[in-house]
Design a protein around this motif. Structure first.
Motif, PDB file in Angstrom:
ATOM      1  N   TRP A  12       6.069  11.263   6.789  1.00 41.01           N
ATOM      2  CA  TRP A  12       4.664  11.114   7.185  1.00 41.01           C
ATOM      3  C   TRP A  12       4.084   9.799   6.671  1.00 41.01           C
ATOM      4  O   TRP A  12       3.386   9.091   7.403  1.00 41.01           O
ATOM      5  N   GLU A  13       4.380   9.456   5.417  1.00 42.30           N
ATOM      6  CA  GLU A  13       3.852   8.229   4.839  1.00 42.30           C
ATOM      7  C   GLU A  13       4.393   6.996   5.582  1.00 42.30           C
ATOM      8  O   GLU A  13       3.658   6.032   5.836  1.00 42.30           O
ATOM      9  N   PHE A  14       5.681   7.019   5.940  1.00 44.01           N
ATOM     10  CA  PHE A  14       6.246   5.900   6.700  1.00 44.01           C
ATOM     11  C   PHE A  14       5.618   5.817   8.088  1.00 44.01           C
ATOM     12  O   PHE A  14       5.336   4.718   8.589  1.00 44.01           O
ATOM     13  N   ASP A  15       5.378   6.960   8.726  1.00 47.04           N
ATOM     14  CA  ASP A  15       4.751   6.975  10.046  1.00 47.04           C
ATOM     15  C   ASP A  15       3.354   6.370   9.989  1.00 47.04           C
ATOM     16  O   ASP A  15       2.962   5.573  10.854  1.00 47.04           O
ATOM     17  N   VAL A  16       2.593   6.769   8.978  1.00 46.45           N
ATOM     18  CA  VAL A  16       1.233   6.241   8.816  1.00 46.45           C
ATOM     19  C   VAL A  16       1.270   4.730   8.586  1.00 46.45           C
ATOM     20  O   VAL A  16       0.460   3.979   9.137  1.00 46.45           O
TER      21      VAL A  16
ATOM     22  N   SER B 197       0.827  -1.201   0.000  1.00 42.67           N
ATOM     23  CA  SER B 197       0.000   0.000   0.000  1.00 42.67           C
ATOM     24  C   SER B 197       0.866   1.259   0.000  1.00 42.67           C
ATOM     25  O   SER B 197       0.559   2.236  -0.703  1.00 42.67           O
ATOM     26  N   LEU B 198       1.960   1.224   0.743  1.00 44.52           N
ATOM     27  CA  LEU B 198       2.867   2.375   0.809  1.00 44.52           C
ATOM     28  C   LEU B 198       3.498   2.642  -0.550  1.00 44.52           C
ATOM     29  O   LEU B 198       3.564   3.794  -1.008  1.00 44.52           O
ATOM     30  N   MET B 199       3.944   1.599  -1.232  1.00 41.87           N
ATOM     31  CA  MET B 199       4.555   1.761  -2.543  1.00 41.87           C
ATOM     32  C   MET B 199       3.547   2.284  -3.563  1.00 41.87           C
ATOM     33  O   MET B 199       3.886   3.095  -4.433  1.00 41.87           O
TER      34      MET B 199
ATOM     35  N   PHE C  28      -4.917   9.663  13.437  1.00 36.31           N
ATOM     36  CA  PHE C  28      -3.505   9.312  13.603  1.00 36.31           C
ATOM     37  C   PHE C  28      -2.672  10.553  13.885  1.00 36.31           C
ATOM     38  O   PHE C  28      -1.782  10.546  14.737  1.00 36.31           O
ATOM     39  N   ARG C  29      -2.966  11.645  13.174  1.00 40.31           N
ATOM     40  CA  ARG C  29      -2.201  12.876  13.371  1.00 40.31           C
ATOM     41  C   ARG C  29      -2.379  13.391  14.804  1.00 40.31           C
ATOM     42  O   ARG C  29      -1.426  13.863  15.436  1.00 40.31           O
TER      43      ARG C  29
ATOM     44  N   TYR D  43      -8.255  -1.932  12.187  1.00 43.05           N
ATOM     45  CA  TYR D  43      -8.398  -1.059  11.020  1.00 43.05           C
ATOM     46  C   TYR D  43      -7.119  -0.271  10.783  1.00 43.05           C
ATOM     47  O   TYR D  43      -6.360   0.006  11.704  1.00 43.05           O
ATOM     48  N   ARG D  44      -6.892   0.071   9.504  1.00 43.91           N
ATOM     49  CA  ARG D  44      -5.738   0.844   9.089  1.00 43.91           C
ATOM     50  C   ARG D  44      -6.083   2.336   9.126  1.00 43.91           C
ATOM     51  O   ARG D  44      -7.245   2.719   9.220  1.00 43.91           O
ATOM     52  N   TYR D  45      -5.048   3.162   9.012  1.00 45.43           N
ATOM     53  CA  TYR D  45      -5.247   4.602   8.935  1.00 45.43           C
ATOM     54  C   TYR D  45      -5.394   5.007   7.479  1.00 45.43           C
ATOM     55  O   TYR D  45      -4.485   5.557   6.853  1.00 45.43           O
ATOM     56  N   GLU D  46      -6.592   4.727   6.943  1.00 46.03           N
ATOM     57  CA  GLU D  46      -6.920   5.184   5.592  1.00 46.03           C
ATOM     58  C   GLU D  46      -7.051   6.708   5.609  1.00 46.03           C
ATOM     59  O   GLU D  46      -6.914   7.354   6.650  1.00 46.03           O
ATOM     60  N   GLU D  47      -7.326   7.272   4.431  1.00 46.37           N
ATOM     61  CA  GLU D  47      -7.411   8.726   4.319  1.00 46.37           C
ATOM     62  C   GLU D  47      -8.380   9.317   5.342  1.00 46.37           C
ATOM     63  O   GLU D  47      -8.105  10.352   5.957  1.00 46.37           O
TER      64      GLU D  47
END
Length: 229
Positions: A165-169, A150-152, A192-193, A182-186
């Motif tokens: 930020w993307e790595f932290d999420v 998902s990150l890639m 998360f922030r 659950y994941r931290y989707e948009e």
């Protein structure tokens, strides 16, 4: 005569604080009387990361620094951590706690700052529960690899982004998905922030000279600048 006696006591106190009390411990930075190395961590190199990196370079992977009057032996090498704290974890049941910590938490709770039998039981329960969730098994690897994919994909789609930020999420999503499902989707990234900002504020607040002194030297709380911290 009285002046000479007072001077002798002061010199003896400084010698004990800066040299004598360190003689049976791993090498490390010279502590200041009463404050130890709190100034290096909280004032000169806040919140302390650079101080620890510099000490590792100077003294090696095992060194001692002082939180006020309390010596803290730091292991800053993966193999040494693995051989001691991980493989021989039962020897670390007596953990450092402070009166202030107990007051804030309302008792001897949690994992990081409990001690003795309570810490041993909490550690056993936590490891057992995490293994049930898949830690150390293929299921955990699948969750991590799914997040990597998902990150890639996000890096491919976004023309401009903040990599940190993307790595932290991504890391936060792995942990949160494991614990809460659950994941931290948009639509969840605001949550998360907020959590990340709270943790960041917490670290900044406790990594100060005044809080360090209030935690390690209870008598300082009679001084206005420390009272109530």
């Amino acid at each position: 005569m009285l002046g000479f006696l007072i001077l002798t006591l002061i010199v003896g106190f400084i010698f004990y604080e800066m040299y004598w009390k360190r003689r049976h411990l791993p090498p490390g930075p010279i502590p200041l009387p009463l404050a130890g190395n709190i100034i290096s961590v909280s004032v000169l190199h806040p919140p302390g990361y650079d101080a620890f990196i510099n000490w590792k370079k100077e003294f090696g992977p095992v060194f001692t620094y002082w939180m006020g009057p309390f010596p803290t032996v730091i292991i800053a090498d993966y193999e040494t951590i693995k051989e001691t704290i991980i493989k021989d974890g039962e020897k670390y049941t007596d953990r450092f706690t402070t009166e202030a910590t107990h007051q804030i938490r309302g008792g001897d709770f949690g994992i990081l700052e409990t001690s003795g039998d309570n810490w041993r039981e909490m550690r056993r329960f936590t490891l057992h529960t995490l293994r049930d969730f898949g830690m150390g098994k293929n299921l955990m690897e699948e969750k991590v690899m799914s997040e990597v994919t998902s990150l890639m994909d996000r890096f491919t789609l976004l023309k401009e982004t903040a990599p940190q930020w993307e790595f932290d999420v991504a890391v936060g999503s792995i942990i949160n998905n494991l614990l809460f499902g659950y994941r931290y989707e948009e639509d969840k990234q605001a949550e998360f922030r907020e959590l990340k900002n709270l943790l960041s504020d917490h670290m900044k607040n406790i990594a100060t000279f005044s809080v360090g002194m209030a935690f390690t030297q209870p008598w300082t709380r009679i001084i206005p600048m420390f009272n109530g911290l």
